[in-house]
Design a protein around this motif. Structure first.
Motif, PDB file in Angstrom:
ATOM      1  N   ILE A 185      -2.997  11.088 -16.354  1.00  0.00           N
ATOM      2  CA  ILE A 185      -3.142  10.674 -17.759  1.00  0.00           C
ATOM      3  C   ILE A 185      -4.084  11.633 -18.485  1.00  0.00           C
ATOM      4  N   ARG A 226      -2.457  15.015 -19.040  1.00  0.00           N
ATOM      5  CA  ARG A 226      -1.477  14.930 -20.131  1.00  0.00           C
ATOM      6  C   ARG A 226      -2.207  14.952 -21.478  1.00  0.00           C
ATOM      7  N   ARG A 266      -4.177   5.384 -30.927  1.00  0.00           N
ATOM      8  CA  ARG A 266      -2.920   4.720 -30.589  1.00  0.00           C
ATOM      9  C   ARG A 266      -2.666   4.797 -29.079  1.00  0.00           C
ATOM     10  N   GLN A 267      -2.943   5.985 -28.509  1.00  0.00           N
ATOM     11  CA  GLN A 267      -2.730   6.136 -27.058  1.00  0.00           C
ATOM     12  C   GLN A 267      -3.611   5.149 -26.284  1.00  0.00           C
ATOM     13  N   ILE A 280      -2.222   1.672 -26.590  1.00  0.00           N
ATOM     14  CA  ILE A 280      -1.033   1.481 -25.735  1.00  0.00           C
ATOM     15  C   ILE A 280      -1.465   1.279 -24.283  1.00  0.00           C
ATOM     16  N   LEU A 281      -2.392   2.120 -23.841  1.00  0.00           N
ATOM     17  CA  LEU A 281      -2.869   1.978 -22.452  1.00  0.00           C
ATOM     18  C   LEU A 281      -3.483   0.601 -22.232  1.00  0.00           C
ATOM     19  N   ARG A 282      -4.212   0.122 -23.233  1.00  0.00           N
ATOM     20  CA  ARG A 282      -4.807  -1.210 -23.119  1.00  0.00           C
ATOM     21  C   ARG A 282      -3.718  -2.276 -22.994  1.00  0.00           C
ATOM     22  N   VAL A 283      -2.661  -2.138 -23.814  1.00  0.00           N
ATOM     23  CA  VAL A 283      -1.556  -3.097 -23.753  1.00  0.00           C
ATOM     24  C   VAL A 283      -0.914  -3.068 -22.370  1.00  0.00           C
ATOM     25  N   LEU A 284      -0.825  -1.877 -21.794  1.00  0.00           N
ATOM     26  CA  LEU A 284      -0.179  -1.752 -20.484  1.00  0.00           C
ATOM     27  C   LEU A 284      -1.049  -2.333 -19.364  1.00  0.00           C
ATOM     28  N   CYS A 342      -4.650  -1.414 -19.072  1.00  0.00           N
ATOM     29  CA  CYS A 342      -5.848  -0.595 -18.803  1.00  0.00           C
ATOM     30  C   CYS A 342      -7.067  -1.289 -19.419  1.00  0.00           C
ATOM     31  N   VAL A 393      -7.489  -2.789 -30.263  1.00  0.00           N
ATOM     32  CA  VAL A 393      -6.110  -2.572 -29.806  1.00  0.00           C
ATOM     33  C   VAL A 393      -5.105  -2.985 -30.868  1.00  0.00           C
ATOM     34  N   LEU A 445      -2.071  -0.509 -32.791  1.00  0.00           N
ATOM     35  CA  LEU A 445      -0.689  -0.511 -32.310  1.00  0.00           C
ATOM     36  C   LEU A 445       0.287  -0.315 -33.458  1.00  0.00           C
TER      37      LEU A 445
END
Lengths: 452, 219
Positions: free
Chosen positions: A6, A9, A351-352, A355-359, A361, A444, A448
């Motif tokens: 991550i 990237r 935003r990234q 998103i990671l938090r939603v996933l 993290c 978060v 989003l």
């Protein structure tokens, strides 16, 4: 997928900013390490030059100049000492050894030291390590040359070459006049010593005296001197080679060894060592006594090379510390560079992060991702900096050798490198703290939504 | 009777908008059984997206309780709730919210990082989902994929960790009616195959008929 993936990237998405930040850190680390290494290497190079000589006598104005000229060949000494004086000093004390030397000529900018064979048997360029010949032998008679390792490399001289010497050092006021009446034959090439002597050439005192006697007589415009002179046409049996490019419009004067006068038999320095007390290593107890005895003679300057080198470093120490302080300042500013790069990237990465938090993290993991990213930039910069330092040290060593004749062997001290790398990583981690806290606090839900 | 996948009781949330406006979300009771698919309809500003964020634990309610697979989301601390969300809840967004610079496969793998699945199964699971959803170029980054392909990647990512509940926030808002229906069918079908319950919000009346159960949110 891993945290590192991550991070890489993320770094790749901001490739330009990442490269610039890594380079900023690399330059700072490289600069700091280069300065530290050159300082250590430079000091040891200076210390190496004096070898096992405990005293240096000259007629220079100060002991420091005496050492710079006599050991490091900075300039040809301007004031000579007569051989009579040398013999008187030699006989005044039970020296372990004394070696007379004369500086004043050069070959392709490399200093030529005229001396006697004791230079190779008694004097050691590094204490405890005698001279070693890569090829050939030491000079056995006038007009023979022994070439230092670096001098051989830069001039390309090989055994059997016959070359004329030039009066004065390259760039000195006396430089330029070629002693083209005598060619000197290369009979030996020395192994590198890492000392200033590597860039010098060595020849017998007598040949050098003859050259300067001829110069003197030419300057005086006399060719009589039953004394000493013969013109070209009459003379060709010296047992050594002459250059024959004589277009000065007047006859050359040739001097035989036996024609040399006291005025010709001059030297510019004496290397000396005193006897050690039996069973005791290190500096001899009689050294201060010998030093004091010589100091009483006001016509000469006596120097302890070790003390003068220490003094030299005390003088340049403040400047040295200033450079190191500047390098540390550059390193700190590179830390600010990391902070700014990451801080600014946080705006694009809200935003990234959301998103990671939603996933799944956690905030803590987001924090550690940013800190790790910062540390990785630090590692990249530090490793690039170590490489740059290695390259920079080689270049700086080459410059110092070319310009100052200071032969240094840059060595990357692992402990120094580790301390600098560790310091860089701590700095990088500290620089990442602000952006990491910002990432930790990134709301978060709000991020989003599409970001315009 | 099986435990509901989602159970909402007496939920109250007030959204204060500093610029004026704002709204209060009030939901007394909503339950989804395992595998059930529910459309939450309502006009813009009725709090549909907010409801999903409350369910996901991204927002804290003023009062009430939300349980996902029997666990009260807001009784957990932040890190625990994040982990639980990663394992039990998948989310699909109107704008897909794919990770920039990550390939389609990496987007799915990123979700799997936070799942219960063993690491050695991640790659296989991601490829299997992407293949099933018709992703032809799993190594392409989102900007090199069509909108339809991006949406499929988003669906694959939401279902990667085998969640019990998928929350889809206005997934058809930027699509024309024909594609909207197809997209909803894709989401519904994939959730059905994976055995996940679906709570989908939309203000698009054209998809109402595709759901057996519709809950209306009032502004």
């Amino acid at each position: 997928m891993t945290d590192l993936r991550i991070i890489f990237r993320s770094l790749r998405v901001r490739l330009f900013s990442t490269i610039v930040t890594v380079l900023t850190v690399a330059i700072a680390v490289g600069l700091l390490l280069t300065l530290l290494i050159l300082r250590e290497s430079g000091q040891s190079a200076f210390e190496r030059g004096a070898g096992n000589a405990e005293l240096l006598v000259s007629a220079d104005n100060s002991p420091l100049v005496s050492v710079l000229n006599g050991i490091f060949y900075a300039n040809p000494p301007r004031n000579p000492i007569s051989m009579t004086k040398y013999e008187s000093i030699r006989d005044s004390f039970p020296w372990k050894w004394t070696v007379p030397m004369q500086l004043g000529d050069s070959y392709q900018g490399q200093p030529v030291v005229a001396t006697n064979s004791d230079f190779f048997t008694e004097f050691q360029p590094i204490a405890g390590q005698p001279w070693v010949f890569t090829e050939g032998r030491r000079f056995a008679r006038p007009y023979e040359l022994v070439v230092g390792a670096e001098a051989a490399r830069t001039t390309g001289l090989v055994i059997g070459d016959r070359v004329p010497l030039t009066h004065g050092f390259s760039g000195s006021r006396e430089g330029g006049h070629v002693h083209d009446t005598h060619l000197f034959e290369v009979v030996g090439i020395l192994e590198p010593t890492g000392a200033s002597h590597d860039r010098a050439l060595f020849t017998d005192l007598t040949g050098s005296w003859v050259l300067h006697a001829e110069d003197r007589l030419e300057r005086e415009g006399t060719s009589d001197a039953s004394a000493a002179a013969h013109d070209d046409e009459e003379h060709d049996d010296h047992g050594h080679d002459h250059g024959h490019d004589h277009d000065h419009g007047h006859a050359h004067i040739h001097v035989e060894v036996e024609d040399l006068t006291d005025a010709d038999r001059m030297i510019t320095g004496i290397l000396m060592a005193v006897p050690s007390r039996s069973g005791r290593s290190g500096a001899s107890a009689v050294l201060p006594q010998a030093f004091d005895m010589l100091r009483r003679d006001t016509s000469i300057t006596v120097a302890s090379p070790a003390n003068q080198i220490e003094r030299l470093f005390a003088i340049v120490g403040n400047v040295d510390q200033l450079f190191v302080a500047m390098a540390i300042a550059v390193l700190l500013s590179s830390g600010i560079g990391i902070l700014l790069a990451l801080w600014n990237s946080m705006e694009q990465r809200r935003r990234q992060i959301a998103i990671l938090r939603v996933l799944g993290c956690s905030q803590g993991r987001v924090f550690s991702l940013v800190i790790t990213e910062s540390v990785l930039i630090g590692i990249g910069g530090a490793l690039t900096g170590v490489f740059a330092c290695w390259l920079g040290s080689l270049l700086a060593a080459s410059e110092l050798r070319e310009r100052l004749g200071l032969v240094i062997e840059p060595e990357l001290d692992p402990a120094t490198i580790l301390v600098v790398i560790a310091g860089t990583l701590v700095l990088a981690a500290a620089a990442g703290l602000g952006p990491a806290i910002r990432a930790y606090r990134t709301p978060v839900a709000r991020n989003l939504r599409p970001i315009s | 009777m099986p435990e509901p996948t989602l159970a909402i009781q007496n939920l109250r949330f007030t959204h204060a908008d500093p610029g004026g406006g704002g709204f209060t979300l009030a939901l007394d009771d909503l339950q989804l059984t395992p595998g059930e698919q529910v459309l939450v309809a309502g006009t813009s500003g009725s709090g549909k997206s907010t409801l999903l964020q409350l369910v996901a634990g991204l927002l804290d309610p003023d009062s009430g309780e939300i349980k996902v697979d029997g666990r009260a989301m807001h009784a957990m601390n932040g890190a625990e709730r994040d982990r639980y969300r990663g394992r039990r809840i998948g989310m699909i967004f109107q704008t897909f919210n794919l990770l920039d610079g990550f390939s389609a496969r990496e987007n799915v793998l990123a979700a799997l990082m936070f799942s219960d699945l063993p690491n050695r199964e991640h790659r296989e699971r991601a490829d299997q989902l992407l293949q099933r959803l018709g992703i032809e170029r799993p190594d392409a980054t989102p900007d090199r994929l069509s909108v339809g392909q991006q949406q499929r990647v988003a669906v694959a990512r939401a279902l990667a960790s085998r969640p019990g509940l998928v929350l889809a926030d206005e997934p058809t808002a930027s699509l024309d009616p024909a594609n909207a229906t197809n997209a909803v069918e894709l989401i519904k079908e994939t959730c059905r195959q994976e055995g996940a319950a679906l709570l989908l919000t939309s203000h698009d009346p054209s998809i109402r008929d595709t759901f057996e159960r519709v809950e209306e949110l009032q502004a």
